[in-house]
Design an enzyme around this catalytic site. Structure first.
Site, mmCIF file in Angstrom:
data_model
loop_
_atom_site.group_PDB
_atom_site.id
_atom_site.type_symbol
_atom_site.label_atom_id
_atom_site.label_comp_id
_atom_site.label_asym_id
_atom_site.label_seq_id
_atom_site.Cartn_x
_atom_site.Cartn_y
_atom_site.Cartn_z
ATOM 1 C CE LYS A 14 50.151 139.519 135.449
ATOM 2 N NZ LYS A 14 50.744 138.625 134.438
ATOM 3 N NE ARG A 89 52.512 143.778 130.811
ATOM 4 C CZ ARG A 89 51.314 143.201 130.958
ATOM 5 N NH1 ARG A 89 50.363 143.766 131.657
ATOM 6 N NH2 ARG A 89 51.086 142.039 130.392
ATOM 7 N NE ARG A 128 45.025 134.006 128.695
ATOM 8 C CZ ARG A 128 45.764 134.845 129.436
ATOM 9 N NH1 ARG A 128 45.685 134.828 130.745
ATOM 10 N NH2 ARG A 128 46.585 135.697 128.875
ATOM 11 N NE ARG A 134 44.581 138.224 126.150
ATOM 12 C CZ ARG A 134 45.303 138.513 127.218
ATOM 13 N NH1 ARG A 134 44.805 138.314 128.424
ATOM 14 N NH2 ARG A 134 46.521 138.994 127.089
ATOM 15 N NE ARG A 146 50.992 138.382 125.843
ATOM 16 C CZ ARG A 146 50.017 137.487 126.026
ATOM 17 N NH1 ARG A 146 49.733 136.605 125.075
ATOM 18 N NH2 ARG A 146 49.328 137.477 127.133
HETATM 19 P P1 AMP Z 1 47.601 141.389 129.934
HETATM 20 O O1 AMP Z 1 46.138 141.137 129.837
HETATM 21 O O2 AMP Z 1 47.999 141.960 131.263
HETATM 22 O O3 AMP Z 1 48.445 140.205 129.542
HETATM 23 O O4 AMP Z 1 47.927 142.531 128.873
HETATM 24 C C1 AMP Z 1 47.716 142.330 127.486
HETATM 25 C C2 AMP Z 1 48.468 143.397 126.692
HETATM 26 O O5 AMP Z 1 47.983 144.698 127.054
HETATM 27 C C3 AMP Z 1 49.961 143.468 126.951
HETATM 28 O O6 AMP Z 1 50.693 142.530 126.178
HETATM 29 C C4 AMP Z 1 50.256 144.910 126.542
HETATM 30 O O7 AMP Z 1 50.278 145.055 125.140
HETATM 31 C C5 AMP Z 1 49.033 145.645 127.070
HETATM 32 N N1 AMP Z 1 49.250 146.077 128.466
HETATM 33 C C6 AMP Z 1 48.566 145.648 129.569
HETATM 34 N N2 AMP Z 1 49.024 146.250 130.681
HETATM 35 C C7 AMP Z 1 50.028 147.068 130.282
HETATM 36 C C8 AMP Z 1 50.917 147.931 130.965
HETATM 37 N N3 AMP Z 1 50.891 148.057 132.299
HETATM 38 N N4 AMP Z 1 51.808 148.633 130.223
HETATM 39 C C9 AMP Z 1 51.849 148.533 128.893
HETATM 40 N N5 AMP Z 1 51.062 147.701 128.173
HETATM 41 C C10 AMP Z 1 50.154 146.971 128.868
#
Ligand code: AMP
Length: 190
Positions: A14, A89, A128, A134, A146
């Protein structure tokens, strides 16, 4: 306005695709994951709270996430549209996004989901994790959590938009450029 949701499991590409889409369609990219990582990097109260969920692979509570997202959208009103990446989400987040966009007299044009096989996702995230720094990409148990959270809490968001014919699926396997071309075909057809 064109408002897109770039949807898919963690590691589906994404963020990478959002960068190219921003260049082509001149939309503002909003990634809630990036916003949380920014807070985390600055050691804010919000960052500390988010970290406790992120490092376990769990979702930050809806109320906190929606508030942060709303603040970001409202701070950038003069744009041709938004690309939401990693948001919504949950169904509650999708409903909150609809309300927010309605307040701005606009709406979601389409949700585009990137479909990627599960083993490919795990491989991509572990790779990654070697360079991203991360924590949530470096631990296979967290990655699996996740994916599980995606399956249970996030996937229903696809059906939420599909119910009024705004959801599309794109094959997320292949080269970055091939996937980008597939996304453009969907977006250009809107
Ligand atoms: P991402 O970079 O989108 O993979 O997000 C990394 C982490 O941030 C996720 O595993 C969640 O812990 C938190 N996170 C990101 N976006 C959301 C969301 N829309 N709702 C809840 N937690 C989020």
């Amino acid at each position: 306005m064109t408002n897109l949701i770039l949807f898919g499991p963690p590691g589906s590409g994404k963020g990478t695709q959002a960068q190219s889409l921003v260049d082509k369609y001149k939309l503002l990219h909003i990634s809630t994951g990036d916003l949380f990582r920014y807070e985390l990097g600055n050691d804010t109260d919000l960052g500390k709270l988010a970290k406790s969920y992120m490092n376990k692979g769990q979702l930050v509570p809806d109320e906190v996430t929606v508030k942060m997202l709303r603040r970001k959208v409202e701070s950038e009103p003069d744009v041709d549209g938004y690309i939401f990446d990693g948001f919504p989400r949950t169904i509650a987040q999708a409903e909150a996004l609809d309300d927010l966009l309605e307040d701005l007299n606009t709406e979601i044009s389409a949700l585009v989901a990137l479909e990627v096989q599960e083993q490919e996702i795990i491989d991509r995230l572990l790779l990654r994790g070697q360079s991203s720094g991360r924590a949530d990409d470096q631990n296979e148990a967290v990655i699996k959590e996740r994916i599980e959270v995606y399956r249970n809490a996030t996937k229903p968001v696809y059906e939420y938009y599909d119910a009024n014919d705004r959801a599309y699926t794109v094959d997320g396997m292949g080269s970055v450029d091939e996937i980008f071309q597939r996304l453009c075909i969907v977006i250009d057809s809107l």
